[in-house]
Motif scaffolding. Sequence first.
Motif, PDB file in Angstrom:
ATOM      1  N   UNK A 258       7.354  28.164  37.450  1.00 19.98           N
ATOM      2  CA  UNK A 258       8.566  27.084  37.705  1.00 19.98           C
ATOM      3  C   UNK A 258       7.951  25.569  37.258  1.00 19.98           C
ATOM      4  N   UNK A 259       8.236  25.240  36.173  1.00 18.88           N
ATOM      5  CA  UNK A 259       7.836  23.968  35.691  1.00 18.88           C
ATOM      6  C   UNK A 259       8.735  22.837  35.833  1.00 18.88           C
ATOM      7  N   UNK A 260       8.088  21.670  36.376  1.00 20.44           N
ATOM      8  CA  UNK A 260       8.899  20.416  36.530  1.00 20.44           C
ATOM      9  C   UNK A 260       8.380  19.299  35.777  1.00 20.44           C
ATOM     10  N   UNK A 261       9.145  18.480  34.819  1.00 25.39           N
ATOM     11  CA  UNK A 261       8.586  17.481  34.149  1.00 25.39           C
ATOM     12  C   UNK A 261       9.189  15.909  34.447  1.00 25.39           C
ATOM     13  N   UNK A 262       7.912  15.182  34.330  1.00 29.35           N
ATOM     14  CA  UNK A 262       7.814  13.872  34.454  1.00 29.35           C
ATOM     15  C   UNK A 262       7.797  13.214  33.328  1.00 29.35           C
ATOM     16  N   UNK A 263       8.615  12.759  32.523  1.00 32.53           N
ATOM     17  CA  UNK A 263       8.462  12.058  31.278  1.00 32.53           C
ATOM     18  C   UNK A 263       8.766  10.589  31.092  1.00 32.53           C
TER      19      UNK A 263
END
Length: 320
Positions: A247-252
């Motif tokens: 389960x991947x979250x992204x902070x871009x």
Amino acid sequence: MIGKDIQKAVKILKNGELVAIPTETVYGLAANALCAKSVSQIFRAKKRPTFDPLIIHSDSIEKLKKHIAYFPPKAEKLANHFWAGALTLVLEKKDSIPDLVTSGLSSVAVRIPNHPLTLELLRNLDFPLAAPSANPFGYISPTSAQHVETMLGNEIPYVLDGGICDLGIESTIVSFEKGEAIILRKGAISIEKIEKLIGKVTVKLHSSSSPKAPGMLKSHYAPKIPLFIANQNQSIKELIKQHEGKKIGILSFEKEFPEIEAEKQRILSPKGDFSEAAHNLFAYLRELDAMNLDVILSELLPEKDLGRAINDRITRASTR
Ligand code: TXA
Ligand code: MG
């Protein structure tokens, strides 16, 4: 308890207890800086080691000067230009400041925060406030009253609610050696702005285990979920492949990644604005941390202006 009652905050602080206060950078956990017994409660509530000294906050230079042995000319220049504001000066202290505040150092960190509620509060007090960021030691700094209440509500009688912090990252810390400025922590006032006023400065970020500016401890501002940063060798897309099945979250910084569901992504500033990115950084990290993810993938911003301070926080939040 959260509220906007300044007189209540005054009463609690005069009574030697803690109040969380809003500033333009992050929320602080405040106590009477001149009373070691009050200050000791800050360390207890945050579980902060006592080798990590505190910043003292006041509403005027005159009040601060009562506790400062020497104000170098370049420090005066910075103070006059940036206060009230996100600049902390480390200066030689007088004996009125308890050793607990400064971890036994002969210098003390001081600043005038730029938030109307807290300035009003300080005007009502005849002592300065010692206040570190109002987070449990090592966790992400709080940028709303709710952040403070969630993590430390049980430990502190009152959170003064001044809304969401404007700037969103901590003050820039500057100390002086032989009158010359040394940056100890990158923060909400960029090095570029400081150099424009006083010329070239040295950057000396501390990273030992007993650092002079432990905002510089290796792991700090850290979410509970592992965070990995993309770099020249590994783009976010490659990191996504590498963590397939998780389960991947992204902070871009600016853009969304179509490989991952939109609700698991936080974009710091779609229009690529550093101030907006700083304002959102800690709240977004907290949101991602609360999502029951396996991993957060992030990227760094261009290494200039506020990008430098933001990159410092993301790097310290990362798993290494
Ligand atoms: O924006 C901010 O600076 C916020 C708000 C609440 O004012 N405060 C904040 O405090 O970030 P804190 O405790 O999280 O970080 C203060 C840093 C610490 O890393 C500490 O080591 C450094 O200031 N510091 C304090 N006194 C010092 C001293 N005498 N010499 C060197 N560094 C010092
Ligand atoms: Mg802190």
